[in-house]
Design a protein around this motif. Sequence first.
Motif, short mmCIF file in Angstrom:
data_model
loop_
_atom_site.label_atom_id
_atom_site.label_comp_id
_atom_site.label_asym_id
_atom_site.label_seq_id
_atom_site.Cartn_x
_atom_site.Cartn_y
_atom_site.Cartn_z
N SER A 171 0.85 -1.30 0.04
CA SER A 171 -0.06 0.05 -0.07
C SER A 171 0.81 1.08 -0.14
O SER A 171 0.67 2.29 -0.62
CB SER A 171 -0.94 -0.04 1.10
OG SER A 171 -1.76 -1.15 1.23
N GLU A 178 2.19 5.10 -7.82
CA GLU A 178 0.72 4.48 -8.27
C GLU A 178 1.04 3.32 -9.14
O GLU A 178 0.47 2.14 -9.10
CB GLU A 178 -0.28 5.32 -8.56
CG GLU A 178 0.02 6.13 -9.75
CD GLU A 178 0.69 7.36 -9.70
OE1 GLU A 178 0.99 8.20 -10.78
OE2 GLU A 178 0.93 7.68 -8.52
N ILE A 217 -5.05 -2.05 -3.11
CA ILE A 217 -5.99 -1.23 -3.84
C ILE A 217 -6.84 -0.65 -3.18
O ILE A 217 -7.24 0.69 -3.51
CB ILE A 217 -6.50 -2.13 -5.30
CG1 ILE A 217 -5.62 -2.69 -6.19
CG2 ILE A 217 -7.46 -1.16 -6.08
CD1 ILE A 217 -6.00 -3.76 -7.12
N LEU A 218 -7.54 -1.17 -2.38
CA LEU A 218 -8.60 -0.75 -1.55
C LEU A 218 -8.04 0.29 -0.63
O LEU A 218 -8.73 1.40 -0.52
CB LEU A 218 -9.26 -1.96 -0.66
CG LEU A 218 -10.30 -1.33 0.46
CD1 LEU A 218 -11.24 -0.54 -0.46
CD2 LEU A 218 -10.87 -2.50 1.47
N TYR A 220 -5.28 2.04 -1.14
CA TYR A 220 -4.67 3.19 -1.76
C TYR A 220 -5.91 4.03 -2.62
O TYR A 220 -5.92 5.21 -2.50
CB TYR A 220 -3.81 2.62 -3.21
CG TYR A 220 -3.46 3.80 -3.88
CD1 TYR A 220 -2.37 4.55 -3.63
CD2 TYR A 220 -4.04 4.09 -5.21
CE1 TYR A 220 -1.83 5.68 -4.33
CE2 TYR A 220 -3.55 5.23 -6.07
CZ TYR A 220 -2.61 5.98 -5.45
OH TYR A 220 -2.07 6.99 -6.27
N GLY A 221 -7.21 3.23 -2.85
CA GLY A 221 -8.16 4.20 -3.46
C GLY A 221 -8.81 5.07 -2.28
O GLY A 221 -9.19 6.09 -2.41
N CYS A 222 -8.81 4.67 -0.92
CA CYS A 222 -9.16 5.37 0.18
C CYS A 222 -8.25 6.69 0.48
O CYS A 222 -8.56 7.69 0.51
CB CYS A 222 -9.21 4.73 1.49
SG CYS A 222 -10.56 3.16 1.52
N ILE A 225 -8.49 9.13 -2.72
CA ILE A 225 -9.71 10.01 -2.63
C ILE A 225 -9.81 11.15 -1.62
O ILE A 225 -9.93 12.21 -1.66
CB ILE A 225 -11.04 8.95 -2.36
CG1 ILE A 225 -11.39 8.17 -3.73
CG2 ILE A 225 -12.18 10.02 -1.99
CD1 ILE A 225 -12.34 7.02 -3.47
#
Length: 409
Positions: A171, A178, A217-218, A220-222, A225
Motif C-alpha cells: 500500500s 501508483e 488497491i482498496l 490506496y483508493g481510500c 480519494i
Amino acid sequence: MVQFLRSLLPWRPLPYVLALLTTMVILCIHMLPSVDSMLNENNTQISHVFLRSQINYHKEIAPFARRPLTTLLIEGSQHLFGFKAGYAFILVNFLLLGLSGVLIYWLSLILKATKWQGIINMMVFFTSFSVWFAFFPPVFTYDEPLQYCLLLTAIIAFVRRKWFWYVTLFSLAMVARETSVLLLPALILLLPGTENHPREKLGPNLKKNGFLILSPILFYGCYIIFFIYHQRLLHATHTEIASRYSCFLENIESTKNLVESVVSIFITLGPFLYFTCFYLNQKGNEAWKTSFVYAFLLTALINTPLVFMTAFARESRLFALPLIFLWPVFMQLLTDYLKPLSLKTTYQKLLENRKMLLLLGMLILTSFLFCFVYYPSLELGENTYFAGYIFSVYLVLSLHYCTYKTLSK
C-alpha cells in the motif's frame, strides 16, 4: 581475480560494502564535470537551486503531489540535519538506492540463491541502465528508489506469507508511485509458492489469499480519494489525465523522438528479454523460477504500452518496473547460459568458427555505427555516457549469441 573474489565471500559485510561502494561510484559518475546530471548541471558543484525546484515541483503539480513520501523524507532530513536541499536530496535517494540493492541481495537469498549469485544479482540491479544513470536527463529519477525499497520488502513479505506486512508495504509502495499496482496481476502467478514455500494449486490458493493480494488497491483508493479532495486537486487531476495522450504524440512526433523512445525501451528491457528467451527455450525448468519469468513478462506486457501511450518514453526508468521480478532471480535463472562467457575454450572455439566470427564482426560494426555515428547525430545523450553503455550492452549480447551458436553446434 575470480578466485580472489570468491575468497572474500565468507566475509559477512561484503554485500553491504559492495552496495555502498557501487552507490558511491554512481554518485561520482553523476558529479563528473564532463556530464550533465540533475545533481550538478555540468559542473562540480551540487545544484541546490535546481534540486530545490524539483522538490517544489513535486509538491505543487497534481500528478506528483499525490506521491508525497519521497518529498517528506527529503524535507524531513533537511529539518533534522539542517541540510541544504541538494544534500538532503542526495542523502535520501542514494541511501534508498543502496538499500534497494541490499534488498535485492536479501530477496535472492530467500529465493535460495547462493551468496555469490545474490551479490551478482545485486550488481545487475546497480548496473541496469535506469539505475546506473538514474539522475541523468532524461531519466530524471525521483520516487523510484523509495518505490523499489517498498516493493522489494513487500515481495519479501509475500514470499514469506507475512500478509500484514505485505499489505502495509505494498500500500505504501502505491502511495510512493501508483504504478506499483501494475505488479499485482503478476503476483497471482507467484501464489502457488516459491522454492522456500510449499507449492499449492493456484485455484484454492487464490480463493484463500486473493483478497489479501489485491487489498492494497482498496487502501490506496481510500488514500487517493481523501488526498485529492483534501488538497482540492480534482480539477488538476482531470486536466492531467486528459493531457496524457499528448505524451504519446511526442514519443512519435519525429524521427529523433521515435529513435529515443525505442532505444529507451531496448536499453532498459532488451538485455533481460534476450536472456529470458534462452531460459524459456530450455526444458525441465523449475516451476517457481518460471513463475518469476512469467511475472516479469506479464508486467512488461502491461507496463510497456501503458508507458508509451501515457508518458514520455525517453524517461527509461518508467520501463524498468517489471525488472523487480527478475533482478532477485537473475543468476538462478541464467548461470548455465552465462558461464561459457567466462571460459577460455569458448573463445578458442569462436575463433575457429569463421562464420560466427564474421557475424560477430558485423554486429559490432553495426552497433558502433549506430552508437557513435548515428545516435550522436540526433543530439541525444549529449554530455552522457549513454552511447558507450548501449554499445557495451550490445557487444555483450552479440558475443553471447555468437558463442552460444558456436557451442551449440
